[in-house]
Design a protein around this motif. Structure first.
Motif, PDB file in Angstrom:
ATOM      1  N   LEU A 127      11.050 -17.012  14.475  1.00  0.00           N
ATOM      2  CA  LEU A 127      10.768 -15.811  15.272  1.00  0.00           C
ATOM      3  C   LEU A 127      10.060 -14.745  14.444  1.00  0.00           C
ATOM      4  CD1 LEU A 127      14.134 -15.663  17.231  1.00  0.00           C
ATOM      5  CD2 LEU A 127      11.858 -15.934  18.271  1.00  0.00           C
ATOM      6  N   ALA A 128      10.500 -14.547  13.199  1.00  0.00           N
ATOM      7  CA  ALA A 128       9.866 -13.556  12.322  1.00  0.00           C
ATOM      8  C   ALA A 128       8.425 -13.952  12.008  1.00  0.00           C
ATOM      9  CB  ALA A 128      10.676 -13.396  11.036  1.00  0.00           C
ATOM     10  N   ALA A 129       8.188 -15.238  11.780  1.00  0.00           N
ATOM     11  CA  ALA A 129       6.831 -15.702  11.497  1.00  0.00           C
ATOM     12  C   ALA A 129       5.927 -15.507  12.716  1.00  0.00           C
ATOM     13  CB  ALA A 129       6.853 -17.174  11.078  1.00  0.00           C
ATOM     14  N   GLU A 130       6.449 -15.809  13.902  1.00  0.00           N
ATOM     15  CA  GLU A 130       5.673 -15.615  15.127  1.00  0.00           C
ATOM     16  C   GLU A 130       5.393 -14.126  15.342  1.00  0.00           C
ATOM     17  OE1 GLU A 130       3.547 -16.468  18.582  1.00  0.00           O
ATOM     18  OE2 GLU A 130       4.178 -17.774  16.953  1.00  0.00           O
ATOM     19  N   ALA A 131       6.356 -13.276  15.062  1.00  0.00           N
ATOM     20  CA  ALA A 131       6.152 -11.829  15.189  1.00  0.00           C
ATOM     21  C   ALA A 131       5.046 -11.358  14.248  1.00  0.00           C
ATOM     22  CB  ALA A 131       7.451 -11.080  14.898  1.00  0.00           C
ATOM     23  N   ARG A 136      -0.520  -7.750  15.224  1.00  0.00           N
ATOM     24  CA  ARG A 136      -1.773  -7.002  15.376  1.00  0.00           C
ATOM     25  C   ARG A 136      -2.271  -7.054  16.824  1.00  0.00           C
ATOM     26  NH1 ARG A 136      -5.827  -5.805  11.005  1.00  0.00           N
ATOM     27  NH2 ARG A 136      -4.055  -6.494   9.799  1.00  0.00           N
ATOM     28  N   ALA A 137      -2.224  -8.229  17.425  1.00  0.00           N
ATOM     29  CA  ALA A 137      -2.758  -8.398  18.782  1.00  0.00           C
ATOM     30  C   ALA A 137      -1.803  -7.892  19.862  1.00  0.00           C
ATOM     31  CB  ALA A 137      -3.087  -9.873  19.032  1.00  0.00           C
ATOM     32  N   ASP A 138      -0.491  -8.046  19.621  1.00  0.00           N
ATOM     33  CA  ASP A 138       0.489  -7.684  20.653  1.00  0.00           C
ATOM     34  C   ASP A 138       1.747  -7.118  19.991  1.00  0.00           C
ATOM     35  OD1 ASP A 138       2.110  -7.459  22.883  1.00  0.00           O
ATOM     36  OD2 ASP A 138       1.808  -9.528  23.559  1.00  0.00           O
ATOM     37  N   PRO A 139       1.712  -5.851  19.592  1.00  0.00           N
ATOM     38  CA  PRO A 139       2.852  -5.273  18.864  1.00  0.00           C
ATOM     39  C   PRO A 139       4.146  -5.253  19.675  1.00  0.00           C
ATOM     40  CG  PRO A 139       1.125  -3.623  19.227  1.00  0.00           C
ATOM     41  CD  PRO A 139       0.606  -4.921  19.716  1.00  0.00           C
ATOM     42  N   LEU A 140       4.074  -5.135  20.987  1.00  0.00           N
ATOM     43  CA  LEU A 140       5.301  -5.139  21.798  1.00  0.00           C
ATOM     44  C   LEU A 140       5.958  -6.520  21.778  1.00  0.00           C
ATOM     45  CD1 LEU A 140       4.241  -2.929  24.842  1.00  0.00           C
ATOM     46  CD2 LEU A 140       5.651  -2.311  22.864  1.00  0.00           C
TER      47      LEU A 140
END
Length: 178
Positions: A127-131, A136-140
């Motif tokens: 999850l952290a890696a995906e975040a 940059r593209a989708d901060p939410l």
């Protein structure tokens, strides 16, 4: 086996579906932690002994590691077979090295055969890696992914588990949480 889950982000817990499994003594949990935190890789007997006792293992360390492996097979292979009584007799020989075993013997060591993301620490890291990839593209979305990762923590990682390996990973996982 697909519903087998492990938690190391707090006290060690193991579940098959909704059923909690016995995780044994802290030292036995330490052996499992080594295998859980090396997904897809084996740990030699030398690696396990160093992880559990450091540079001054007891004289019976090899025997103890083999006993722990036998105990884990008894629980995990019964789980893989879908038994309701993991401590009871199975239709086959508990602890066989066959393809149905969750804990496989590899040379003088062992490897767990688990589905991807069966360990909460793996889930948190994914999850952290995906975040990080989406920040940059989708901060939410990145924030939501990080919140999901944080929800996996149930206290100090590897709480109550002894040994140098657990201490190193406790620090690494705490850094991940931060």
């Amino acid at each position: 086996m697909s519903d087998l889950r492990f938690s190391v982000l707090g006290l060690m817990r193991a579940h098959r579906g909704a059923t909690a499994l016995k995780v044994g003594s802290p030292q036995q949990q330490a052996m499992l932690a080594v295998l859980l935190l090396r997904p897809g890789h084996s740990a030699s007997a030398t690696d396990l002994i160093a992880a559990l006792w450091g540079e001054e293992p007891p004289g019976a360390a090899m025997t103890t590691v083999r006993t722990y492996a036998w105990r884990w097979r008894k629980v995990l292979d019964a789980v893989a077979a879908g038994e309701e009584n993991p401590g009871g007799k199975t239709g086959g020989k508990t602890g066989e090295k066959g393809a149905g075993s969750v804990l496989m013997s590899m040379g003088d060591g062992y490897r767990l055969v688990l589905p991807k993301l069966a360990v909460d620490a793996e889930q948190a890291e994914a999850l952290a890696a995906e975040a990080e990839r989406t920040a940059r593209a989708d901060p939410l979305r990145a924030r939501d992914l990080l919140n999901q990762a944080l929800e996996l923590w149930q206290g100090e990682p590897l709480a109550g588990i002894p040994g140098p390996f657990a201490e190193r990973h406790r620090q690494r996982l705490e850094e991940l949480r931060l």
